[in-house]
Design a protein around this motif. Structure first.
Motif, mmCIF file in Angstrom:
data_model
loop_
_atom_site.group_PDB
_atom_site.id
_atom_site.type_symbol
_atom_site.label_atom_id
_atom_site.label_comp_id
_atom_site.label_asym_id
_atom_site.label_seq_id
_atom_site.Cartn_x
_atom_site.Cartn_y
_atom_site.Cartn_z
ATOM 1 N N ASN A 112 0.829 -1.200 0.000
ATOM 2 C CA ASN A 112 0.000 0.000 0.000
ATOM 3 C C ASN A 112 0.865 1.252 0.000
ATOM 4 O O ASN A 112 0.518 2.241 -0.657
ATOM 5 C CB ASN A 112 -0.928 -0.003 1.213
ATOM 6 N N LEU A 113 1.988 1.235 0.727
ATOM 7 C CA LEU A 113 2.830 2.434 0.750
ATOM 8 C C LEU A 113 3.239 2.820 -0.678
ATOM 9 O O LEU A 113 3.155 3.987 -1.067
ATOM 10 C CB LEU A 113 4.071 2.227 1.631
ATOM 11 N N MET A 114 3.640 1.823 -1.459
ATOM 12 C CA MET A 114 4.024 2.108 -2.843
ATOM 13 C C MET A 114 2.818 2.632 -3.627
ATOM 14 O O MET A 114 2.943 3.544 -4.439
ATOM 15 C CB MET A 114 4.604 0.847 -3.483
ATOM 16 N N THR A 115 1.649 2.072 -3.356
ATOM 17 C CA THR A 115 0.446 2.539 -4.053
ATOM 18 C C THR A 115 0.127 3.992 -3.668
ATOM 19 O O THR A 115 -0.240 4.794 -4.517
ATOM 20 C CB THR A 115 -0.752 1.609 -3.738
ATOM 21 N N TYR A 116 0.298 4.329 -2.390
ATOM 22 C CA TYR A 116 0.057 5.730 -1.978
ATOM 23 C C TYR A 116 1.016 6.672 -2.691
ATOM 24 O O TYR A 116 0.649 7.794 -3.053
ATOM 25 C CB TYR A 116 0.220 5.914 -0.466
ATOM 26 N N LYS A 117 2.256 6.236 -2.866
ATOM 27 C CA LYS A 117 3.198 7.099 -3.589
ATOM 28 C C LYS A 117 2.707 7.330 -5.011
ATOM 29 O O LYS A 117 2.757 8.445 -5.518
ATOM 30 C CB LYS A 117 4.592 6.443 -3.661
ATOM 31 N N VAL A 118 2.204 6.248 -5.632
ATOM 32 C CA VAL A 118 1.705 6.377 -7.009
ATOM 33 C C VAL A 118 0.469 7.281 -7.048
ATOM 34 O O VAL A 118 0.343 8.133 -7.928
ATOM 35 C CB VAL A 118 1.419 4.978 -7.621
ATOM 36 N N VAL A 119 -0.423 7.113 -6.072
ATOM 37 C CA VAL A 119 -1.617 7.965 -6.009
ATOM 38 C C VAL A 119 -1.194 9.431 -5.872
ATOM 39 O O VAL A 119 -1.683 10.316 -6.587
ATOM 40 C CB VAL A 119 -2.536 7.541 -4.830
ATOM 41 N N ALA A 120 -0.264 9.698 -4.972
ATOM 42 C CA ALA A 120 0.182 11.079 -4.725
ATOM 43 C C ALA A 120 0.843 11.660 -5.984
ATOM 44 O O ALA A 120 0.548 12.791 -6.389
ATOM 45 C CB ALA A 120 1.155 11.119 -3.543
ATOM 46 N N GLY B 13 -7.435 -2.385 4.945
ATOM 47 C CA GLY B 13 -8.710 -2.198 5.636
ATOM 48 C C GLY B 13 -9.232 -0.773 5.483
ATOM 49 O O GLY B 13 -8.856 -0.049 4.564
ATOM 50 N N LYS B 14 -10.066 -0.397 6.451
ATOM 51 C CA LYS B 14 -10.717 0.912 6.411
ATOM 52 C C LYS B 14 -9.663 2.018 6.422
ATOM 53 O O LYS B 14 -9.763 3.031 5.743
ATOM 54 C CB LYS B 14 -11.623 1.002 7.635
ATOM 55 N N GLU B 15 -8.630 1.765 7.223
ATOM 56 C CA GLU B 15 -7.560 2.742 7.344
ATOM 57 C C GLU B 15 -6.840 2.950 5.996
ATOM 58 O O GLU B 15 -6.476 4.060 5.634
ATOM 59 C CB GLU B 15 -6.568 2.219 8.367
ATOM 60 N N GLY B 16 -6.680 1.832 5.270
ATOM 61 C CA GLY B 16 -6.034 1.895 3.960
ATOM 62 C C GLY B 16 -6.811 2.770 3.012
ATOM 63 O O GLY B 16 -6.256 3.611 2.300
ATOM 64 N N ARG B 17 -8.117 2.601 3.039
ATOM 65 C CA ARG B 17 -8.996 3.378 2.181
ATOM 66 C C ARG B 17 -8.897 4.867 2.526
ATOM 67 O O ARG B 17 -8.770 5.716 1.647
ATOM 68 C CB ARG B 17 -10.421 2.906 2.439
ATOM 69 N N GLU B 18 -8.977 5.137 3.830
ATOM 70 C CA GLU B 18 -8.882 6.527 4.295
ATOM 71 C C GLU B 18 -7.575 7.165 3.877
ATOM 72 O O GLU B 18 -7.538 8.302 3.410
ATOM 73 C CB GLU B 18 -8.904 6.543 5.827
ATOM 74 N N THR B 19 -6.490 6.407 4.081
ATOM 75 C CA THR B 19 -5.167 6.956 3.803
ATOM 76 C C THR B 19 -5.039 7.360 2.337
ATOM 77 O O THR B 19 -4.512 8.426 2.015
ATOM 78 C CB THR B 19 -4.072 5.936 4.194
ATOM 79 N N GLY B 20 -5.551 6.519 1.431
ATOM 80 C CA GLY B 20 -5.504 6.856 0.003
ATOM 81 C C GLY B 20 -6.202 8.185 -0.280
ATOM 82 O O GLY B 20 -5.757 8.976 -1.113
ATOM 83 N N LEU B 21 -7.311 8.421 0.444
ATOM 84 C CA LEU B 21 -8.065 9.664 0.229
ATOM 85 C C LEU B 21 -7.351 10.873 0.819
ATOM 86 O O LEU B 21 -7.659 12.008 0.483
ATOM 87 C CB LEU B 21 -9.465 9.547 0.854
#
Ligand code: 5AD
Length: 362
Positions: free
Chosen positions: A257-265, A287-295
């Motif tokens: 997920n960390l790598m995915t957040y970098k890509v999202v950002a 989980g829910k936290e993962g979803r929130e973090t992406g947003l």
């Protein structure tokens, strides 16, 4: 202050491990998201209309060779019913119809589905039905479809070829499909898998460059999750692919997920006006936290799964898929409560991409 990153900067952000530097990137992406597309999180009701598939993608749980999957095809009226519920009960402005490239999900049937939804609702209709002929895409557009999602999965042509047997007559180059969609007036979405075996940081940097170059309206990315019943479920197969690709261990992108957040950002920085979801794969790992973090790191869209329970449990592209056992009501409620807690308004309008509206002169 971070400006729009160059290709070199993108590649170096993807390798960044310093937490403070990364927070700077994430905060900047969040600020650009707020400035360009606002605080609203647009909701798209996802209906997984069939898990039949004639393709054999090496990562996917519903590939045709996985004979342990019980296959289904929702009827036209069931699908239209779900769309009506999405609008009338939950108040959504968009539905996404997704399926494998299966027998039954044909030109005629999809046309009837789209016409049915267009007749009974004022929903924006997004399709995610794989590599289709231009004539089909045109027909569905004329029937009332608005948007289309087709991930390119990776811009590394050799990696793509190795994991996508092109052994069905209707296989099409995905870039050509995206170009057709664009010409036909669709709002166009794509994206990639993060952490495919053999995928390097340079590949991923190239993926991000490509999102900007082809001017996507929507960008959806998620971590690769090994799926039982697929060749890449096996660690030794993953390792073999990495080595065959000539990818050193140090260059392999992790499927996190960390790598995915970098890509999202970074996607937010290179395509500031695009709609960017936090995807189900992120919610699955985090989980829910993962979803929130992406947003909080550039995302502005969620796609709650509204598929009836009897079907969603069979749409297993990868294991433990988030909300795969919930009802549409529970999924919807969960998302609304999460957004309330985050202080982000839920978007119940069509939520067209700003990019698309500017292009159409609306
Ligand atoms: N892990 C994560 N995402 C997957 N997809 C398919 N299989 C997997 C997997 N094992 C994604 C692909 C496809 C989308 C519908 O689901 O990117 O485009």
């Amino acid at each position: 202050m971070i400006t729009r990153p160059t290709s070199e900067e993108i590649a170096s952000w993807l390798r960044e491990t310093d937490e403070e530097r990364l927070s700077e990137l994430f905060e900047h992406a969040d600020a650009i998201r707020r400035e360009r597309v606002g605080d609203t999180v647009h909701l798209r009701g996802l209906i997984e209309i069939s898990n039949r598939c004639s393709r054999d993608c090496h990562y996917c749980g519903i590939r045709r060779s996985n004979t342990s999957v019980q296959r289904y095809l929702m009827s036209v009226s069931e699908i239209v019913e779900c769309a009506v519920t999405a609008e009338k009960e939950f108040g959504y402005g968009t539905v996404v119809l997704q399926a494998g490239e299966g027998p039954g999900v044909d030109s005629e049937r999809v046309t009837r589905i789209v016409e049915g939804i267009a007749e009974k609702t004022s929903l924006a209709i997004a399709l995610s039905l794989g590599e289709r002929k231009r004539s089909e895409l045109l027909r569905w557009k004329n029937a009332g479809a608005d948007r289309y999602l087709l991930r390119i999965e990776t811009t590394n042509a050799e990696l793509f070829r190795r994991i996508h047997p092109a052994d069905t007559p209707h296989a099409r180059d995905r870039m050509a499909v995206l170009a057709d969609l664009r010409e036909l007036g669709y709002e166009v979405g794509s994206g990639v898998l993060i952490g495919l075996p053999g995928q390097t940081y340079d590949d991923l940097a190239n993926d991000l460059d490509t999102f900007a170059r082809i001017d996507l309206d929507m960008i959806g990315c998620g971590p690769f999750i090994p799926s039982p019943g697929s060749p890449l479920a096996d660690a030794s197969e993953r390792e073999k692919l990495r080595i065959a690709m000539g990818c050193r261990e140090a260059d392999q992108v992790p499927a996190t997920n960390l790598m995915t957040y970098k890509v999202v950002a970074l996607a937010r920085l290179v395509c500031p006006d695009s709609n960017i979801p936090t995807t189900t794969a992120v919610a699955t790992l985090g989980g829910k936290e993962g979803r929130e973090t992406g947003l909080q790191r550039g995302g502005n869209v969620l796609m709650p799964n509204l598929t009836p329970e009897e079907y969603r449990r069979l749409y297993v592209i990868y294991p433990n898929k988030a909300s795969s056992l919930d009802s549409p009501e529970a999924t919807h409620r969960g998302v609304v409560e999460m957004l309330e807690a985050m202080g982000r308004p839920a978007g119940f309008s069509r939520g067209d991409s700003r990019k698309f509206l500017a292009r159409e002169g609306a």
